[in-house]
Scaffold this active site. Structure first.
Site, PDB file in Angstrom:
ATOM      1  N   GLU A  67      49.794   5.534 -16.623  1.00 16.27           N
ATOM      2  CA  GLU A  67      50.865   5.527 -18.314  1.00 16.27           C
ATOM      3  C   GLU A  67      49.477   6.607 -18.838  1.00 16.27           C
ATOM      4  OE1 GLU A  67      53.077   3.489 -21.472  1.00 16.27           O
ATOM      5  OE2 GLU A  67      51.174   3.000 -20.813  1.00 16.27           O
ATOM      6  N   TRP A  89      58.587   2.417 -18.416  1.00 13.65           N
ATOM      7  CA  TRP A  89      59.443   2.694 -19.447  1.00 13.65           C
ATOM      8  C   TRP A  89      60.591   2.722 -18.151  1.00 13.65           C
ATOM      9  CZ3 TRP A  89      58.996   4.936 -23.935  1.00 13.65           C
ATOM     10  CH2 TRP A  89      57.996   4.790 -24.037  1.00 13.65           C
ATOM     11  N   TYR A 131      55.759  10.324 -26.729  1.00 15.01           N
ATOM     12  CA  TYR A 131      54.254  10.476 -27.190  1.00 15.01           C
ATOM     13  C   TYR A 131      53.088  11.376 -26.232  1.00 15.01           C
ATOM     14  CZ  TYR A 131      54.074   5.302 -27.753  1.00 15.01           C
ATOM     15  OH  TYR A 131      54.931   3.940 -28.209  1.00 15.01           O
ATOM     16  N   ARG A 173      36.825  13.659 -40.492  1.00 17.41           N
ATOM     17  CA  ARG A 173      37.233  12.937 -40.849  1.00 17.41           C
ATOM     18  C   ARG A 173      39.279  13.106 -40.435  1.00 17.41           C
ATOM     19  NH1 ARG A 173      34.106  12.713 -44.860  1.00 17.41           N
ATOM     20  NH2 ARG A 173      35.426  13.971 -47.157  1.00 17.41           N
ATOM     21  N   ARG A 174      38.851  14.031 -40.017  1.00 19.94           N
ATOM     22  CA  ARG A 174      40.094  14.815 -39.216  1.00 19.94           C
ATOM     23  C   ARG A 174      40.333  14.502 -37.678  1.00 19.94           C
ATOM     24  NH1 ARG A 174      41.189  20.148 -43.639  1.00 19.94           N
ATOM     25  NH2 ARG A 174      40.544  18.888 -45.466  1.00 19.94           N
ATOM     26  N   CYS A 193      54.717   3.071 -30.846  1.00 14.90           N
ATOM     27  CA  CYS A 193      54.403   2.066 -31.401  1.00 14.90           C
ATOM     28  C   CYS A 193      52.961   2.670 -31.273  1.00 14.90           C
ATOM     29  CB  CYS A 193      54.388   0.714 -30.686  1.00 14.90           C
ATOM     30  SG  CYS A 193      56.237   0.258 -30.332  1.00 14.90           S
ATOM     31  N   ARG A 213      52.312   0.483 -34.986  1.00 16.85           N
ATOM     32  CA  ARG A 213      53.056   0.266 -36.045  1.00 16.85           C
ATOM     33  C   ARG A 213      53.577  -0.975 -35.796  1.00 16.85           C
ATOM     34  NH1 ARG A 213      58.051   0.356 -34.257  1.00 16.85           N
ATOM     35  NH2 ARG A 213      58.631   1.653 -33.259  1.00 16.85           N
ATOM     36  N   SER A 214      54.228  -1.161 -34.310  1.00 16.35           N
ATOM     37  CA  SER A 214      54.352  -2.150 -34.105  1.00 16.35           C
ATOM     38  C   SER A 214      53.564  -2.701 -32.749  1.00 16.35           C
ATOM     39  CB  SER A 214      56.093  -2.270 -33.535  1.00 16.35           C
ATOM     40  OG  SER A 214      56.888  -3.405 -33.068  1.00 16.35           O
ATOM     41  N   CYS A 215      53.326  -4.294 -32.422  1.00 16.71           N
ATOM     42  CA  CYS A 215      52.887  -3.994 -31.243  1.00 16.71           C
ATOM     43  C   CYS A 215      53.136  -5.578 -30.632  1.00 16.71           C
ATOM     44  CB  CYS A 215      51.288  -4.829 -31.871  1.00 16.71           C
ATOM     45  SG  CYS A 215      50.063  -5.327 -30.466  1.00 16.71           S
ATOM     46  N   ASP A 216      53.815  -5.654 -29.360  1.00 16.31           N
ATOM     47  CA  ASP A 216      54.112  -7.162 -28.854  1.00 16.31           C
ATOM     48  C   ASP A 216      53.322  -7.705 -28.165  1.00 16.31           C
ATOM     49  OD1 ASP A 216      55.015  -8.819 -26.703  1.00 16.31           O
ATOM     50  OD2 ASP A 216      56.388  -7.309 -25.914  1.00 16.31           O
ATOM     51  N   HIS A 254      53.847  -9.234 -33.258  1.00 20.30           N
ATOM     52  CA  HIS A 254      54.673 -10.469 -32.868  1.00 20.30           C
ATOM     53  C   HIS A 254      55.084 -10.595 -31.608  1.00 20.30           C
ATOM     54  CE1 HIS A 254      56.640  -6.136 -32.622  1.00 20.30           C
ATOM     55  NE2 HIS A 254      56.842  -6.376 -31.408  1.00 20.30           N
ATOM     56  N   LEU A 255      54.853 -11.964 -31.594  1.00 20.64           N
ATOM     57  CA  LEU A 255      55.711 -12.697 -30.598  1.00 20.64           C
ATOM     58  C   LEU A 255      56.872 -12.392 -30.383  1.00 20.64           C
ATOM     59  CD1 LEU A 255      52.466 -14.619 -30.825  1.00 20.64           C
ATOM     60  CD2 LEU A 255      52.275 -13.319 -28.898  1.00 20.64           C
ATOM     61  N   TYR A 256      57.011 -12.562 -29.733  1.00 14.48           N
ATOM     62  CA  TYR A 256      58.368 -12.803 -28.891  1.00 14.48           C
ATOM     63  C   TYR A 256      59.462 -14.068 -28.098  1.00 14.48           C
ATOM     64  CZ  TYR A 256      59.720  -7.743 -28.920  1.00 14.48           C
ATOM     65  OH  TYR A 256      60.079  -6.389 -28.922  1.00 14.48           O
ATOM     66  N   ALA A 310      61.652  -6.777 -24.403  1.00 13.94           N
ATOM     67  CA  ALA A 310      62.872  -6.961 -24.673  1.00 13.94           C
ATOM     68  C   ALA A 310      63.222  -5.198 -25.278  1.00 13.94           C
ATOM     69  CB  ALA A 310      62.182  -7.514 -26.620  1.00 13.94           C
TER      70      ALA A 310
END
Length: 311
Positions: A67, A89, A131, A173-174, A193, A213-216, A254-256, A310
């Site tokens: 991936e 995917w 991505y 720093r960039r 994500c 930003r979002s993690c399963d 989070h956890l589902y 999900a």
């Protein structure tokens, strides 16, 4: 490992336990429901070829590696992934196909049509500007008249620019790239994500940081942390640096709720072992690595734990 030095994976197990016991239970976009917290950090050393693969369940690291290499091509169609036996995917375009046509096509048949039918792949296999499109071809716009602009044929290659910046301005720093293109998020099958990567050169070593930003945490994290480690090691090799450490930062972690069996089983397992990631050769550029260039050694995980994705 001695008793005074916790196994690198223990922080992951501790975070899982904290979220499962104390996370805010909420209905999410998928309708499945999660337990969630905002804000978490984990750090992992890459010294001596170390790689933070989870040992409390088997992680199919070659899927994550394929991936990552696919991202670096800028491709946004699942066809090449499917040809390599990577299915992670497929659910999103398959869901779009079912909703649009009303045909309850099974995954295997859908993937066979993606691989075998050019027109079908072009129509149904594309994920939008996800991505890789942002990483290596961030859109630029050129003026065509008074107040009018059109999308340029070629965009900014953030990855090529990053390699050059690490080599020439290591104190900057960039040293970063991002996939969160606000203007194009609505066109994406899934907004990024693992959205922003930042790097730092320190004492001849390259450190890598990912803001997600979002993690399963139950399923996705294992691939995300491997991808970060793999990319950091590739960049270090290309820039004549040693790998240092990777820092993972999660936003909504989070956890589902339908992963209860996975969570309970994994929390009861004890991490062990010290796998290594080895790169066999140094290609001419960051874009010329192949799956055959990577080996994982000394990886003896406990058994795989399955859980639904999900969508």
């Amino acid at each position: 490992m001695t008793d005074s030095i916790p196994h690198y994976e223990q922080q992951y197990i501790d975070l899982m336990r904290h979220i499962w016991r104390h996370g805010d239970e909420r209905i999410d976009r998928t309708g499945v429901g999660t337990r969630s917290i905002l804000g978490a950090t984990m750090r992992f050393s890459l010294a001596d070829e170390a790689v933070p693969l989870l040992t409390t369940k088997r992680v199919y690291w070659k899927v994550a590696a394929r991936e990552m290499l696919w991202f670096l091509t800028g491709d946004t169609n699942i066809r090449e992934l499917v040809r390599q036996g990577v299915h992670i995917w497929t659910d999103w375009p398959l869901d779009a196909y079912r909703r649009a046509t009303g045909e309850d096509l099974d995954r295997d048949t859908f993937e066979m049509r993606i691989v075998g039918d050019d027109d079908f792949a072009a129509r149904w296999g594309n994920l939008g500007p996800v991505y890789g499109a942002q990483w290596v071809n961030w859109p630029l716009y050129e003026p065509v008249g008074e107040g009018l602009y059109r999308k340029a044929e070629k965009g900014r290659n953030q990855i090529a620019e990053l390699v050059e910046a690490i080599r020439t301005t290591p104190g900057s720093r960039r040293l970063l790239f991002t996939g969160w293109n606000v203007a194009e998020v609505p066109q994406m099958a899934l907004p990024p994500c693992h959205m922003t990567y930042q790097f730092q050169v320190s004492n001849g070593k390259l450190n890598g940081l990912l803001f997600q930003r979002s993690c399963d945490l139950g399923l996705g994290f294992a691939f995300n942390i491997f991808g970060l480690s793999m990319l950091t090691r590739m960049l270090a090799q290309q820039c004549d640096l040693e790998p240092g450490e990777v820092v993972w930062q999660g936003g909504d972690v989070h956890l589902y709720l339908n992963h209860a069996d996975l969570v309970e089983e994994q929390m009861n397992r004890i991490p062990s072992g010290a796998p290594k990631l080895r790169i066999r050769r140094r290609p001419s550029s960051i874009f010329d690595y192949a799956i055959e260039d990577f080996d994982v050694l000394d990886y003896a995980p406990q058994s795989h734990i399955s859980a639904p994705v999900a969508v």
